[in-house]
Write an enzyme that holds these catalytic residues in place. Structure first.
Site, PDB file in Angstrom:
ATOM      1  N   ARG A   1       0.827  -1.202   0.000  1.00 10.93           N
ATOM      2  CA  ARG A   1       0.000   0.000   0.000  1.00 10.93           C
ATOM      3  C   ARG A   1       0.867   1.259   0.000  1.00 10.93           C
ATOM      4  NH1 ARG A   1      -2.827  -3.892   2.862  1.00 10.93           N
ATOM      5  NH2 ARG A   1      -5.019  -4.117   2.291  1.00 10.93           N
TER       6      ARG A   1
ATOM      7  N   ASN B   1      -6.028   3.568  -1.029  1.00 15.46           N
ATOM      8  CA  ASN B   1      -4.858   3.134  -0.266  1.00 15.46           C
ATOM      9  C   ASN B   1      -3.575   3.838  -0.695  1.00 15.46           C
ATOM     10  OD1 ASN B   1      -5.794   1.216   1.629  1.00 15.46           O
ATOM     11  ND2 ASN B   1      -6.175  -0.230  -0.043  1.00 15.46           N
TER      12      ASN B   1
ATOM     13  N   ARG C   1     -13.803  -8.397   8.857  1.00 16.60           N
ATOM     14  CA  ARG C   1     -13.226  -9.681   8.451  1.00 16.60           C
ATOM     15  C   ARG C   1     -12.750 -10.478   9.657  1.00 16.60           C
ATOM     16  NH1 ARG C   1      -9.934  -7.073   3.339  1.00 16.60           N
ATOM     17  NH2 ARG C   1     -11.565  -7.398   1.757  1.00 16.60           N
TER      18      ARG C   1
ATOM     19  N   HIS D   1      -3.879   0.515   8.376  1.00 16.11           N
ATOM     20  CA  HIS D   1      -4.521  -0.467   7.506  1.00 16.11           C
ATOM     21  C   HIS D   1      -3.479  -1.126   6.614  1.00 16.11           C
ATOM     22  CE1 HIS D   1      -7.199  -2.376   4.701  1.00 16.11           C
ATOM     23  NE2 HIS D   1      -6.820  -1.595   3.702  1.00 16.11           N
TER      24      HIS D   1
END
Length: 290
Positions: A68, A100, A131, A155
């Site tokens: 990312r 991202n 998730r 993230h």
């Protein structure tokens, strides 16, 4: 209450029945179908009401095996042009970043645009948290809606599940599921790496993040005062960070004071340092040093 199948009265939305063997079933109850229809219509209406203006400029999708952070340099120029082109904006404007690396881009957008921090936020680890809860649900046959645990940090590779503060019906997650260190690592890795598997299989993760955007948008526009895992400004770390935050129609009204272990603190500090470096490097690429 009469049972219904997948005929004209079925909504077609899959759900996991608590206590089942883990299989996905169709909606069976008429009232449940009506609920799903209403929810889909309402969330769709609120998403459609959000103004989306990129002027024909689109953020680049993440390539297979691409980090990312590597994606940052490909997207920062697009972000800058969008941030400048939307100004001036109304005082009640809310900006949700879904690109991202989301934590870095969200902070860059806020700094470039000058829009107040509480009104600029990113999708952060919202999808990762969903998730994680789904992974626990599938492994242990407990409805995901009753599993309250979070993923924080940056993230991507520097995100971390907060096992110590999670609970199921007020019982600590670790105790309820009798998790070993091996279990926690396997479940955390599965939640983190899910995006890479999806991208490898079909090229992108449109549907998962799309569902999250719908839920986040409804949460803000309907003034729900719910807690979501967003990329938001964290004064303790001096940067935007994926963290549980209270949301309303005014934006982020506060962050949740989460107690971290020593190990969790180390990872969050590393994530914060990486985000600060990423922002600085994007603004001054030749002068930045981590």
């Amino acid at each position: 209450m009469r049972r219904r199948g997948h005929g004209s009265s079925g909504c077609g939305v899959p759900y996991r029945h608590p206590g089942s063997d883990g299989g996905i079933q169709g909606c069976e109850q008429r009232v449940h179908c009506y609920h799903h229809r209403w929810r889909k219509a309402e969330e769709g209406r609120y998403v459609e009401s959000i103004h989306k203006d990129t002027g024909g400029r689109h953020f680049k999708n993440k390539k297979k095996s691409e980090t990312r952070e590597a994606l940052l340099q490909r997207n920062v120029r697009i972000l800058s042009s969008i941030a400048k082109s939307i100004l001036p904006v109304k005082d009640d404007t809310l900006v949700l970043l879904v690109a991202n690396p989301v934590d870095i881009l969200t902070q860059l957008f806020q700094e470039i645009s000058g829009i107040p921090r509480e009104r600029v936020f990113g999708s952060g680890t919202f999808l990762d948290t969903m998730r994680l809860r789904t992974e626990l649900s599938m492994r242990y046959n407990i409805a995901a809606t009753h599993i309250h645990t979070y993923i924080v940090g940056m993230h991507g590779d520097l995100q971390i599940p907060l096992w110590g503060v999670g609970n199921v019906a007020s019982v600590p997650v670790e105790e309820f599921f009798r998790l070993t260190e091996k279990d926690k690592k396997a479940i955390g890795d599965a939640a983190r790496d899910k995006a890479y598997k999806i991208i490898s299989a079909k090229g992108s993760t449109y549907y998962g993040i799309g569902a999250c955007v719908a839920k986040l948008s409804a949460g803000f526009t309907q003034n729900r005062h719910q807690i979501y895992q967003l990329s938001t400004w964290h004064p303790q770390y001096g940067c935007y960070l994926s963290w549980p935050a209270v949301v309303s129609k005014k934006g982020v009204s506060g962050i949740v004071p989460v107690a971290l272990t020593v190990k969790e603190t180390e990872i969050v500090k590393k994530a914060a340092a990486t985000i600060r470096f990423g922002v600085k490097n994007a603004l001054n690429p030749k002068k930045s040093k981590l």
